[in-house]
Design a protein around this motif. Structure first.
Motif, mmCIF file in Angstrom:
data_model
loop_
_atom_site.group_PDB
_atom_site.id
_atom_site.type_symbol
_atom_site.label_atom_id
_atom_site.label_comp_id
_atom_site.label_asym_id
_atom_site.label_seq_id
_atom_site.Cartn_x
_atom_site.Cartn_y
_atom_site.Cartn_z
ATOM 1 N N SER A 442 20.695 41.266 -22.756
ATOM 2 C CA SER A 442 21.020 39.846 -22.569
ATOM 3 C C SER A 442 20.272 39.215 -21.408
ATOM 4 C CB SER A 442 22.533 39.703 -22.332
ATOM 5 O OG SER A 442 22.916 40.442 -21.180
ATOM 6 N N LYS A 443 19.681 40.028 -20.535
ATOM 7 C CA LYS A 443 18.961 39.480 -19.400
ATOM 8 C C LYS A 443 17.543 39.054 -19.758
ATOM 9 C CE LYS A 443 21.516 42.235 -16.002
ATOM 10 N NZ LYS A 443 21.404 43.260 -14.936
ATOM 11 N N VAL A 444 17.058 39.447 -20.944
ATOM 12 C CA VAL A 444 15.707 39.101 -21.332
ATOM 13 C C VAL A 444 15.621 37.598 -21.606
ATOM 14 C CG1 VAL A 444 13.932 39.384 -23.099
ATOM 15 C CG2 VAL A 444 15.212 41.369 -22.284
ATOM 16 N N VAL A 445 14.629 36.944 -21.032
ATOM 17 C CA VAL A 445 14.425 35.519 -21.281
ATOM 18 C C VAL A 445 13.708 35.358 -22.613
ATOM 19 C CG1 VAL A 445 13.380 33.405 -20.428
ATOM 20 C CG2 VAL A 445 14.295 35.083 -18.815
ATOM 21 N N LEU A 446 14.319 34.615 -23.532
ATOM 22 C CA LEU A 446 13.752 34.478 -24.871
ATOM 23 C C LEU A 446 12.758 33.331 -24.941
ATOM 24 C CD1 LEU A 446 16.960 35.094 -26.989
ATOM 25 C CD2 LEU A 446 15.263 36.736 -26.180
ATOM 26 N N LEU A 447 11.991 33.325 -26.023
ATOM 27 C CA LEU A 447 10.938 32.334 -26.186
ATOM 28 C C LEU A 447 11.491 30.913 -26.238
ATOM 29 C CD1 LEU A 447 8.618 33.930 -28.889
ATOM 30 C CD2 LEU A 447 7.961 33.286 -26.578
ATOM 31 N N SER A 448 10.822 30.019 -25.547
ATOM 32 C CA SER A 448 11.147 28.601 -25.639
ATOM 33 C C SER A 448 10.536 28.038 -26.913
ATOM 34 C CB SER A 448 10.578 27.854 -24.433
ATOM 35 O OG SER A 448 9.153 27.921 -24.449
ATOM 36 N N SER A 449 10.977 26.846 -27.295
ATOM 37 C CA SER A 449 10.446 26.208 -28.500
ATOM 38 C C SER A 449 8.943 25.987 -28.396
ATOM 39 C CB SER A 449 11.158 24.873 -28.744
ATOM 40 O OG SER A 449 12.529 25.072 -28.960
ATOM 41 N N LYS A 450 8.475 25.594 -27.208
ATOM 42 C CA LYS A 450 7.042 25.364 -27.014
ATOM 43 C C LYS A 450 6.249 26.646 -27.230
ATOM 44 C CE LYS A 450 3.600 23.994 -23.561
ATOM 45 N NZ LYS A 450 3.394 23.565 -22.160
ATOM 46 N N MET A 451 6.726 27.755 -26.662
ATOM 47 C CA MET A 451 6.004 29.020 -26.803
ATOM 48 C C MET A 451 6.058 29.539 -28.239
ATOM 49 S SD MET A 451 4.534 29.686 -23.975
ATOM 50 C CE MET A 451 4.357 27.919 -23.658
ATOM 51 N N LYS A 452 7.178 29.306 -28.928
ATOM 52 C CA LYS A 452 7.258 29.692 -30.335
ATOM 53 C C LYS A 452 6.187 28.982 -31.146
ATOM 54 C CE LYS A 452 12.209 30.713 -30.551
ATOM 55 N NZ LYS A 452 13.518 30.257 -31.086
ATOM 56 N N SER A 453 6.004 27.701 -30.872
ATOM 57 C CA SER A 453 4.999 26.919 -31.591
ATOM 58 C C SER A 453 3.593 27.435 -31.298
ATOM 59 C CB SER A 453 5.124 25.443 -31.204
ATOM 60 O OG SER A 453 4.114 24.675 -31.813
ATOM 61 N N LEU A 454 3.315 27.712 -30.016
ATOM 62 C CA LEU A 454 1.988 28.200 -29.643
ATOM 63 C C LEU A 454 1.715 29.581 -30.229
ATOM 64 C CD1 LEU A 454 1.811 27.065 -25.898
ATOM 65 C CD2 LEU A 454 0.591 26.075 -27.847
ATOM 66 N N THR A 494 5.055 39.902 -32.308
ATOM 67 C CA THR A 494 6.408 40.188 -32.787
ATOM 68 C C THR A 494 7.437 40.234 -31.665
ATOM 69 O OG1 THR A 494 5.945 42.564 -32.713
ATOM 70 C CG2 THR A 494 5.616 41.442 -34.809
ATOM 71 N N SER A 495 6.986 40.131 -30.433
ATOM 72 C CA SER A 495 7.918 40.135 -29.299
ATOM 73 C C SER A 495 8.619 38.780 -29.203
ATOM 74 C CB SER A 495 7.165 40.417 -28.004
ATOM 75 O OG SER A 495 8.003 40.207 -26.885
ATOM 76 N N VAL A 496 9.913 38.816 -28.844
ATOM 77 C CA VAL A 496 10.658 37.569 -28.668
ATOM 78 C C VAL A 496 10.807 37.212 -27.188
ATOM 79 C CG1 VAL A 496 11.953 37.826 -30.792
ATOM 80 C CG2 VAL A 496 12.865 38.805 -28.697
ATOM 81 N N ARG A 497 10.211 37.997 -26.295
ATOM 82 C CA ARG A 497 10.280 37.696 -24.872
ATOM 83 C C ARG A 497 9.436 36.473 -24.525
ATOM 84 N NH1 ARG A 497 11.914 42.409 -21.869
ATOM 85 N NH2 ARG A 497 12.326 44.158 -23.280
ATOM 86 N N GLU A 498 9.838 35.769 -23.484
ATOM 87 C CA GLU A 498 9.100 34.589 -23.048
ATOM 88 C C GLU A 498 7.690 34.984 -22.599
ATOM 89 O OE1 GLU A 498 8.299 31.757 -23.459
ATOM 90 O OE2 GLU A 498 9.795 30.524 -22.443
ATOM 91 N N THR A 499 6.760 34.103 -22.850
ATOM 92 C CA THR A 499 5.373 34.317 -22.452
ATOM 93 C C THR A 499 4.892 33.070 -21.733
ATOM 94 O OG1 THR A 499 3.163 34.893 -23.247
ATOM 95 C CG2 THR A 499 4.483 33.495 -24.681
ATOM 96 N N SER A 500 3.586 32.949 -21.546
ATOM 97 C CA SER A 500 3.029 31.790 -20.854
ATOM 98 C C SER A 500 1.840 31.258 -21.631
ATOM 99 C CB SER A 500 2.577 32.175 -19.437
ATOM 100 O OG SER A 500 1.500 33.112 -19.510
ATOM 101 N N THR A 501 1.482 30.008 -21.332
ATOM 102 C CA THR A 501 0.309 29.410 -21.974
ATOM 103 C C THR A 501 -0.945 30.209 -21.635
ATOM 104 O OG1 THR A 501 1.327 27.220 -21.814
ATOM 105 C CG2 THR A 501 -1.035 27.295 -22.214
ATOM 106 N N GLU A 502 -1.027 30.698 -20.402
ATOM 107 C CA GLU A 502 -2.212 31.462 -19.979
ATOM 108 C C GLU A 502 -2.341 32.764 -20.782
ATOM 109 O OE1 GLU A 502 -1.184 28.498 -17.171
ATOM 110 O OE2 GLU A 502 0.048 30.161 -17.940
ATOM 111 N N GLU A 503 -1.206 33.435 -21.030
ATOM 112 C CA GLU A 503 -1.260 34.682 -21.787
ATOM 113 C C GLU A 503 -1.690 34.425 -23.222
ATOM 114 O OE1 GLU A 503 1.423 38.721 -22.481
ATOM 115 O OE2 GLU A 503 2.427 36.835 -21.998
#
Length: 525
Positions: A442-454, A494-503
């Motif tokens: 539950s501590k994992v930060v999940l993808l935001s809508s913006k990152m899902k789209s990207l 396939t990962s659902v963890r949050e990422t960044s635009t740079e990655e």
């Protein structure tokens, strides 16, 4: 084949033209597939053919009367109704008598244990067909485009719906694997495709090339060892009554087959290409498609299960094509993965209320596709599935919690499964193993809508690049080198963890480099 099937076909005035003509042609093809061992000898088939309406006959649509007559036909034939099927094809709404025709016929259908399968033709087809199908254990297939230029597309879905209806549980072990089932548009003189036939299939292989312009095409098929079959040579049968060219082979050589379609006209020609084959053993790669309609907090789910025997194929490219209301379509990479062989995605690319029909394509990606950890050879599977319905005020766009799909699997929502932590009652016996697509801390930060789209855009670009690499005519070492550059993409996408635009930009930069190399290799070769 199911020996207890009744077709209820709409012959109202709105069916005139391409809709009734295509429905007639596909019904003829369906009857032609019935064998003598299904209580349908030549005389019986001729009587069935004579009963099929060639064109529209009347005004108005009475779905209730059609279903009641279908049940009566089963009883007149003194057939057991349990397990029988009624296939309803209509382009309109029910407007004769009681509006609640579903409430009128459903008690009798359930008591008789008859399943209803429906073909919704066009955007005006009755909106309550799903109630009939869901309550009886059937399905709804849908056609969005019904104009004269879409005859081959209509035929593709009609055939899939009819095959689903006439396949019985008793014959489930006689599996037919569809390698290709698609409509291609030929604007020049020649269309060519290479089709892999693995050693695990290749029995009773059928290659169908269908077109409204069947008189204007020639077909040439070349086997892996160079054997040539053609319409001009007579090895491929041209059936003008069914508007198709057919090659049937009891036993097929494994390897790449080349199918070439040549047109004799300068205009646009549409061709429906179907390649089907039966397995030679028990370990052939199979593709299943499962759909789940939208819920209050969950968009529609499109899921495919890809297995060899009972064990999953890992790392394949699986893409769903969704035909949307109004005639447009969109491709959706199924880039979420569950270890039991499920590839899935949540669909949010709505074009309005209505029905969305789905087809799926699975191909390997070279060394990254594995079975029991070993690379899988080249394969292709394609399947035309049914539809899900979206209401005007019911279009959720937010994906649910990351353990949602796992919970659906645990409650047997997507067909047969082999999940270790389930008892016979269906209740988990212990904590679920953490895996891609399952529950996370539950501590994992999940993808935001913006990152899902990207990431979705990156996944589409990745899919196209992998296809381009597979299509290169280069040495195995050169192709392997390019695939190695892409080896980290599957885990990232396939990962659902949050990422960044740079990655994400870094992954896209890798794709750009690979695409530059692809262009350079094409120029050299």
């Amino acid at each position: 084949m199911s020996e207890r099937t009744v077709f209820v076909l709409d012959v109202s005035s709105s069916m005139r033209g391409p809709k009734s003509q295509t429905l007639y042609s596909e019904t003829m093809r369906c009857i032609n597939r019935i064998t003598d061992c299904n209580y349908a000898d030549q005389s019986v088939r001729q009587n069935i053919v004579a009963a099929v309406p060639v064109n529209y006959k009347g005004w108005g649509t009475d779905i209730r009367a059609g279903i009641i007559e279908g049940l009566a036909a089963l009883r007149r034939a003194r057939l057991r109704t349990k397990g029988a099927k009624i296939f309803v094809a209509t382009d309109g709404g029910h407007w004769c008598g009681n509006d609640d025709y579903v409430g009128d016929v459903l008690p009798d259908l359930i008591k008789s244990k008859v399943k209803v399968y429906c073909l919704a033709i066009g955007v005006s087809a009755d909106h309550d067909l799903e109630k009939l199908a869901t309550a009886t254990g059937g399905q709804v297939f849908n056609l969005s485009r019904v104009d004269a230029e879409s005859r081959e597309m209509m035929a593709r879905v009609m055939e899939a719906a009819m095959k689903e209806v006439i396949t019985s549980k008793e014959m489930a072990e006689v599996v037919t694997h569809t390698v290709i089932n698609e409509v291609v548009v030929i604007n020049g003189n020649t269309y060519e495709i290479r089709v892999p036939i693995e050693a695990d299939i290749g029995r009773n292989t059928q290659i169908h090339v269908r077109s409204e312009a069947i008189n204007d095409i020639e077909v040439e098929i070349t086997g892996p060892s160079g054997a040539v079959y053609s319409t001009t040579g007579g090895e491929i049968t041209r059936r003008l009554d069914l508007k198709e060219c057919v090659l049937f082979m009891d036993s097929t050589e494994s390897g790449l087959w080349a199918i070439k379609v040549k047109t004799q006209t300068s205009g646009t020609v549409r061709v429906h290409l179907v390649v089907e084959s039966n397995p030679t053993g028990t370990q052939a790669i199979g593709l299943q498609v499962f759909l789940r309609a939208p819920e209050s907090k969950c968009p529609p789910i499109i899921s495919c299960k890809l297995c060899k025997g009972n064990d999953p194929i890992v790392g394949a490219i699986v893409t769903a094509t969704v035909d949307r209301p109004g005639g447009t379509h969109t491709d959706l990479p199924l880039n979420l993965y569950h270890n039991d062989g499920y590839y899935y995605a949540y669909f949010t690319d709505y074009s309005g209320a209505g029905r969305y029909n789905v087809s799926a394509l699975a191909v390997n990606d070279g060394n990254n596709t594995t079975y029991h950890g070993a690379p899988v050879g080249q394969f292709r599977r394609q399947r035309v599935a049914n539809s899900f319905q979206v209401m005007a005020d019911f279009m959720p766009t937010q994906s649910p919690a990351c353990d949602h799909f796992l919970q659906l699997l645990l409650s047997n929502q997507f067909g047969s499964m082999r999940i270790n932590n389930i008892t016979q009652s269906g209740a988990p016996t212990g904590p679920a193993t953490k895996r891609s697509g399952s529950s996370l801390d539950s501590k994992v930060v999940l993808l935001s809508s913006k990152m899902k789209s990207l990431k979705s855009r990156l996944a589409s670009n990745y899919y196209r690049t992998k296809l381009a690499v597979n299509g290169l005519q280069v040495s195995a070492s050169e192709k392997s080198g390019l695939m190695n550059r892409l080896s980290t993409f599957d885990r990232f996408l396939t990962s659902v963890r949050e990422t960044s635009t740079e990655e994400i930009d870094g992954y896209q930069h890798t794709l750009d480099d690979v695409n530059d190399k692809i262009r350079a290799l094409r120029q050299l070769h």
